[in-house]
Design an enzyme around this catalytic site. Structure first.
Site, short mmCIF file in Angstrom:
data_model
loop_
_atom_site.label_atom_id
_atom_site.label_comp_id
_atom_site.label_asym_id
_atom_site.label_seq_id
_atom_site.Cartn_x
_atom_site.Cartn_y
_atom_site.Cartn_z
N HIS A 274 -0.26 3.69 -0.29
CA HIS A 274 -1.55 4.12 -0.85
C HIS A 274 -1.62 5.64 -1.01
O HIS A 274 -2.71 6.17 -1.22
CB HIS A 274 -2.73 3.63 0.00
CG HIS A 274 -2.87 2.14 0.04
ND1 HIS A 274 -4.07 1.51 0.31
CD2 HIS A 274 -1.99 1.14 -0.18
CE1 HIS A 274 -3.90 0.21 0.28
NE2 HIS A 274 -2.63 -0.04 -0.02
N ASP B 64 0.77 -6.71 -7.08
CA ASP B 64 -0.26 -5.75 -7.51
C ASP B 64 -0.16 -4.51 -6.64
O ASP B 64 0.37 -4.55 -5.52
CB ASP B 64 -1.66 -6.36 -7.42
CG ASP B 64 -2.02 -6.81 -6.00
OD1 ASP B 64 -1.23 -7.56 -5.41
OD2 ASP B 64 -3.09 -6.41 -5.49
N GLU C 98 -3.80 -8.86 -3.92
CA GLU C 98 -3.82 -8.58 -2.48
C GLU C 98 -4.60 -7.31 -2.16
O GLU C 98 -5.27 -7.22 -1.13
CB GLU C 98 -2.38 -8.46 -1.96
CG GLU C 98 -2.25 -8.51 -0.44
CD GLU C 98 -2.38 -7.15 0.22
OE1 GLU C 98 -2.50 -7.11 1.45
OE2 GLU C 98 -2.39 -6.11 -0.49
#
Length: 469
Positions: free
Chosen positions: A440, A86, A149
């Site tokens: 991210h 994920d 996660e």
């Protein structure tokens, strides 16, 4: 030896990685079903890994479509390699489509290249190459694949309810040479109790506020809708001045008498929010300069009192530091306000060993209750630690040193990886000291050199643990 072997597989490895990166495996609860517990994207990515395993002659085992494993080797003990497929939302500002991988001469660019699809493929190929070398396995290997996660770890929670616990293992989801300790992690919401009626007519009403998508990401965008009853031009000018003073990008527009304000920040991983720019907190800081309706005023003042420019829990009274694990950190990842429903702050807190977590939360809860806020505590993961002199850790680090010549010592981080699921688990790569950490963030990428080198290190480490041992 190992690197030369990996180079024989380079093209195939990149093609398999591209296929995994092309799957938009973001958790989507609105589309969750029994067959796709966290949405269709993560399920598709899980199936993709199963199909790679079956193609290469491995057996697979699915656990309720939320986690599973690819099995290799033989023996009594199990080495766990804990991966996740994920990813966090892509966010804005990419130079290319984050789910259409771009392969350049030197790199692969897409969401998940670093976190954690690239390292997952590297670890998988290390096992695949050893298996195709027909080595004499002394241990079994479980490549354990999770799909949640980045959110709540529902995947590993479910997996380890029924499945075998590896004797030791690593998560390829951080940095080399090895991460032997991880901070405790929790999320909690600070929820405004109720909408307060105004006794006097406010000059401005905050109708809506939105910022952030994940607790473990610094929000890079914030938007506010404000009903302006007078001095619209002055408010816009003050906003422009605020942006300039704080070196921020943003916009102001007017739609049917409603002033819409937006600010752009810088998204980084929530384990160290001081490295980012929290768009939401900055926009609330500006809104505090307006004579707002009572509920909104209380909400934005809460930011000023406890949250703004307080990355290490200082304003919450939670500042704490240890030499081994560092500081408490507080990331305000999700912020919302609605005129009819009041407001909410979603916080990701990370803390070192020795921090009196329960005492700190109880004290803070009591303090904010008097201000009309409740604290709703989510899942708590306690700090995780393995001695860096443990023979298992030394074996991993030796593989790294043999491949790189770098003698850096293992260390601890504020991030949380699947390694903490195991009594003897550490994070092991796949980033190097010279890797650009865009986890991210926009334009995330992994270099081909990093992919090859990480796979070579995993090859040597797995060989030492599961063949030589």
């Amino acid at each position: 030896m190992w690197k030369e072997k990996v180079l024989e597989y380079e093209n195939q490895m990149i093609e398999d990685l591209k296929g995994l990166l092309s799957i938009e495996s973001i958790r989507d609860d609105s589309k969750a079903t029994a067959d796709a517990p966290v949405g269709p994207g993560p399920r598709e990515a899980l199936d993709y890994m199963y199909n790679l395993g079956k193609r290469d002659g491995f057996s697979t085992h699915d656990v309720d479509h939320i986690a599973g494993r690819i099995e290799a080797g033989k023996g009594e003990d199990v080495l766990g390699i804990l991966c996740h497929v994920d990813v966090v939302p892509a966010g804005d500002g990419w130079d290319s489509n984050p789910f259409q991988p771009v392969v350049t001469d030197n790199a692969i660019i897409a969401r998940g290249t670093l976190d954690d699809k690239g390292p997952t493929i590297a670890a998988y190929y290390a096992v695949k190459i050893l298996n195709e070398m027909k080595v004499d396995w002394k241990k079994r290997i479980h490549i354990i694949i999770g799909t949640d996660e980045e959110s709540d770890w529902k995947c590993t929670d479910r997996y380890f309810k029924t499945e075998e616990m590896p004797a030791l293992g690593f998560a390829p989801d951080a940095e080399f040479p090895a991460i032997h300790g991880e901070k405790g992690i929790t999320t909690f919401d600070l929820v405004q109790n109720e909408v307060t009626e105004d006794t006097d007519e406010p000059d401005y009403e905050l109708l809506k506020f939105e910022s952030g998508q994940r607790y473990n990401m610094v929000p890079d965008y914030a938007k506010a809708e404000v009903l302006v009853k007078e001095n619209m031009t002055d408010v816009i000018q003050n906003f422009e001045n605020f942006l300039q003073q704080n070196q921020l990008q943003g916009e102001s527009t007017v739609d049917s008498g409603i002033l819409i304000l937006t600010i752009e920040g810088k998204a980084v991983h929530g384990m160290d929010p001081s490295l980012g720019v929290n768009a939401g907190l900055f926009l609330l800081k500006f809104l505090a300069s307006l004579n707002l309706n009572k509920s909104a005023k209380d909400f934005v003042e809460f930011n000023e009192r406890y949250l703004f420019e307080s990355h290490f829990g200082e304003k919450m009274g939670m500042k704490f530091h240890t030499d081994i694990m560092g500081d408490v950190t507080t990331n305000i990842g999700v912020i919302s306000y609605d005129k009819e429903k009041a407001g909410r702050y979603g916080i990701n807190l990370r803390y070192p060993e020795g921090f009196k977590f329960e005492d700190a939360i109880d004290r803070f809860r009591s303090e904010i209750n008097e201000l009309g806020f409740n604290l709703e505590l989510g899942k708590v993961q306690k700090p995780h630690y393995v001695d860096k002199n443990d023979p298992f850790v030394k074996t991993l680090v030796n593989a790294y040193r043999n491949q790189t010549g770098d003698m850096t010592e293992p260390y601890t981080i504020g991030g949380g990886t699947y390694a903490r699921n195991l009594d003897k688990g550490v994070a092991f790569g796949a980033m190097f000291a010279d890797s650009e950490d865009l986890m991210h963030q926009k334009n995330e990428y992994i270099t081909k050199k990093q992919l090859i080198n990480a796979t070579s290190i995993y090859l040597e480490a797995i060989y030492a643990l599961c063949v030589e041992d």
